[in-house]
Enzyme design. Structure first.
Site, PDB file in Angstrom:
ATOM      1  N   ASP A 146       0.812  -1.212   0.000  1.00 32.07           N
ATOM      2  CA  ASP A 146       0.000   0.000   0.000  1.00 32.07           C
ATOM      3  C   ASP A 146       0.853   1.275   0.000  1.00 32.07           C
ATOM      4  O   ASP A 146       0.562   2.223  -0.742  1.00 32.07           O
ATOM      5  CB  ASP A 146      -0.927  -0.006   1.221  1.00 32.07           C
ATOM      6  CG  ASP A 146      -1.713   1.280   1.350  1.00 32.07           C
ATOM      7  OD1 ASP A 146      -2.713   1.434   0.635  1.00 32.07           O
ATOM      8  OD2 ASP A 146      -1.312   2.144   2.153  1.00 32.07           O
ATOM      9  N   GLY A 174      -4.653   2.351  -0.798  1.00 35.31           N
ATOM     10  CA  GLY A 174      -4.281   1.587  -1.992  1.00 35.31           C
ATOM     11  C   GLY A 174      -4.877   0.196  -1.953  1.00 35.31           C
ATOM     12  O   GLY A 174      -5.445  -0.294  -2.944  1.00 35.31           O
ATOM     13  N   ASP A 175      -4.757  -0.458  -0.816  1.00 33.86           N
ATOM     14  CA  ASP A 175      -5.355  -1.784  -0.650  1.00 33.86           C
ATOM     15  C   ASP A 175      -6.871  -1.722  -0.759  1.00 33.86           C
ATOM     16  O   ASP A 175      -7.499  -2.571  -1.408  1.00 33.86           O
ATOM     17  CB  ASP A 175      -4.976  -2.361   0.714  1.00 33.86           C
ATOM     18  CG  ASP A 175      -3.591  -2.967   0.738  1.00 33.86           C
ATOM     19  OD1 ASP A 175      -3.268  -3.740  -0.173  1.00 33.86           O
ATOM     20  OD2 ASP A 175      -2.823  -2.657   1.655  1.00 33.86           O
ATOM     21  N   MET A 176      -7.470  -0.729  -0.114  1.00 38.96           N
ATOM     22  CA  MET A 176      -8.934  -0.660  -0.094  1.00 38.96           C
ATOM     23  C   MET A 176      -9.510  -0.329  -1.465  1.00 38.96           C
ATOM     24  O   MET A 176     -10.496  -0.940  -1.902  1.00 38.96           O
ATOM     25  CB  MET A 176      -9.389   0.376   0.933  1.00 38.96           C
ATOM     26  CG  MET A 176      -8.899   0.114   2.342  1.00 38.96           C
ATOM     27  SD  MET A 176      -9.426  -1.476   2.979  1.00 38.96           S
ATOM     28  CE  MET A 176     -11.108  -1.136   3.390  1.00 38.96           C
ATOM     29  N   ALA A 179      -9.234  -3.419  -3.572  1.00 35.65           N
ATOM     30  CA  ALA A 179     -10.216  -4.423  -3.177  1.00 35.65           C
ATOM     31  C   ALA A 179     -11.594  -4.098  -3.731  1.00 35.65           C
ATOM     32  O   ALA A 179     -12.300  -4.984  -4.251  1.00 35.65           O
ATOM     33  CB  ALA A 179     -10.275  -4.522  -1.650  1.00 35.65           C
TER      34      ALA A 179
END
Length: 408
Positions: A146, A174-176, A179
């Site tokens: 991230d 970034g991860d969210m 996802a």
């Protein structure tokens, strides 16, 4: 209430071959909506890295990071370095609708379960790959978490206070973002599969997801030739649209229109501000935003945040206190009415844990097909026997696989 029969994704089987955050979050969404999400873990390594991540439930030592992201899922654990482990996993793929993986590009191929191999096993499979830089391009081989995505996607350059060093967002955006992008693409691919009968390979990169989220900031550079810089909590497109200080804490005002500002000025007991040439319209207020902020701070200096919010909210202007985690958890509207803290039964093999664990609720509320929370995250390989028996393996075969270490 157990409404499994009413859930939106009942009948969809998902293999969650992921670790850390972006991939497990996708699986969590599907599990909350009723899909049969099977959490795959590498038996040889002892399972997901985040099984030991903090924070932990104090009596059982269970990782609540892992529990939150993996509730409602079933679990299998295999050794894919063994041919017998590969055989078991291949049969699982044949039964699945979706596979999610967030390994570095090339890892799944080396294991024998890249997109092409899995498509041969199951042409209807929707195969979602999440990585730092994507499945192709000169950076695709690089690891990317991230922080790297926030840095190279541009968001750190616009976060923080004027003159400060580049700053990451406090949560893993970034991860969210990745996802959520993957979740949407999977659902769209399943919808299209109803027409074509064919699966799809989805490629989502954390860096791409941040770049997409830069929206107006990137347009500013593309069409005005200016790279945006950090502005603290102040929006450059309107004013007062910022954080402010009351006598006990901070709050925010989001005054987006001239009418908002007229009402705000009246609520503050200073209606003349709305007629002042320095504040009469949005452009004027933007130019004098710092001076206007000082006026608002002075007005709020003898009031509590709660008093300020009540005054401004009654005038119809968007306003709110700045919560920390403690205040979020004490807000009944968030926690109880909107059900953003929910309970799941503790894992059955951990009697030292409390009867229920608190996890975060799903933010998607659906009247006819509500999300449900009915199961804690699985122990390592917890559902091996049930899942592989249902796929046709006998007790004798499974005992053999356990004996040779292909499964636990």
């Amino acid at each position: 209430m157990n409404c499994m029969s009413e859930q939106l994704l009942k009948g969809v089987r998902v293999i969650d071959f992921t670790d850390f955050l972006a991939g497990p979050y996708v699986g969590m969404y599907f599990a909350d909506m009723g899909a049969d999400v099977i959490k795959f873990e590498n038996l040889r390594s002892g399972g997901n890295f985040v099984r030991n991540a903090r924070p932990k439930e104090k009596n059982s030592g269970l990782s609540m990071y892992f529990q939150n992201l993996n509730r409602n899922k079933r679990g299998v654990a295999l050794d894919l370095k063994q041919e017998e482990g590969k055989r078991l996993f291949a049969e699982l793929i044949k039964s699945a609708d979706v596979l999610i993986e967030n390994n570095r590009p090339g890892v799944m191929k080396r294991l024998g379960f890249g997109w092409e191999e899995c498509r041969e096993l199951n042409p209807r499979l929707v195969y979602a790959s999440i990585s730092g830089f994507g499945q192709y391009g000169p950076n695709s081989h690089r690891p990317g978490y991230d922080l790297i995505a926030q840095a190279m996607g541009g968001s750190m350059s616009i976060t923080g206070w004027p003159g400060s060093e580049p700053t990451r967002a406090g949560m893993a955006i970034g991860d969210m973002f990745a996802a959520l992008n993957a979740s949407f693409a999977i659902c769209a691919s399943l919808y299209k599969r109803n027409e074509t009968g064919k699966g799809n390979h989805i490629d989502v990169a954390l860096v791409d997801s941040i770049v997409s989220g830069m929206e107006a900031k990137m347009m500013q550079y593309l069409y005005e030739g200016v790279s945006p810089v950090p502005t603290g909590n102040k929006y450059i497109s309107s004013a007062p649209y910022d954080s402010f200080k009351a006598k006990d804490d901070y709050f925010v005002i989001a005054s987006g229109t001239d009418k908002h500002f007229q009402n705000l000025s009246a609520a503050m007991g200073m209606p003349e501000l709305a007629q002042d040439p320095k504040y009469i319209d949005t452009e004027s207020r933007k130019k004098n935003a710092d001076e206007l902020k000082a006026i608002i701070n002075q007005w709020a200096s003898d009031k509590t945040v709660d008093e300020v919010v009540e005054i401004i909210d009654k005038a119809g202007i968007p306003v709110g206190p700045i919560y920390n985690c403690e205040r979020v958890c004490k807000d009944k509207n968030i926690v109880e009415v909107r059900e953003m803290l929910v309970k799941v039964p503790a894992p059955k093999n951990h009697p030292e844990a409390p009867a229920e664990l608190t996890v975060l609720g799903n933010p998607i509320k659906m009247e006819e097909t509500p999300c449900q929370y009915y199961k804690a995250a699985p122990d390592l390989g917890e559902d091996n026997e049930d899942i592989f028996k249902a796929l046709g393996f006998t007790d004798e075969q499974l005992a053999h696989y356990r004996e040779i270490g292909a499964m636990n």
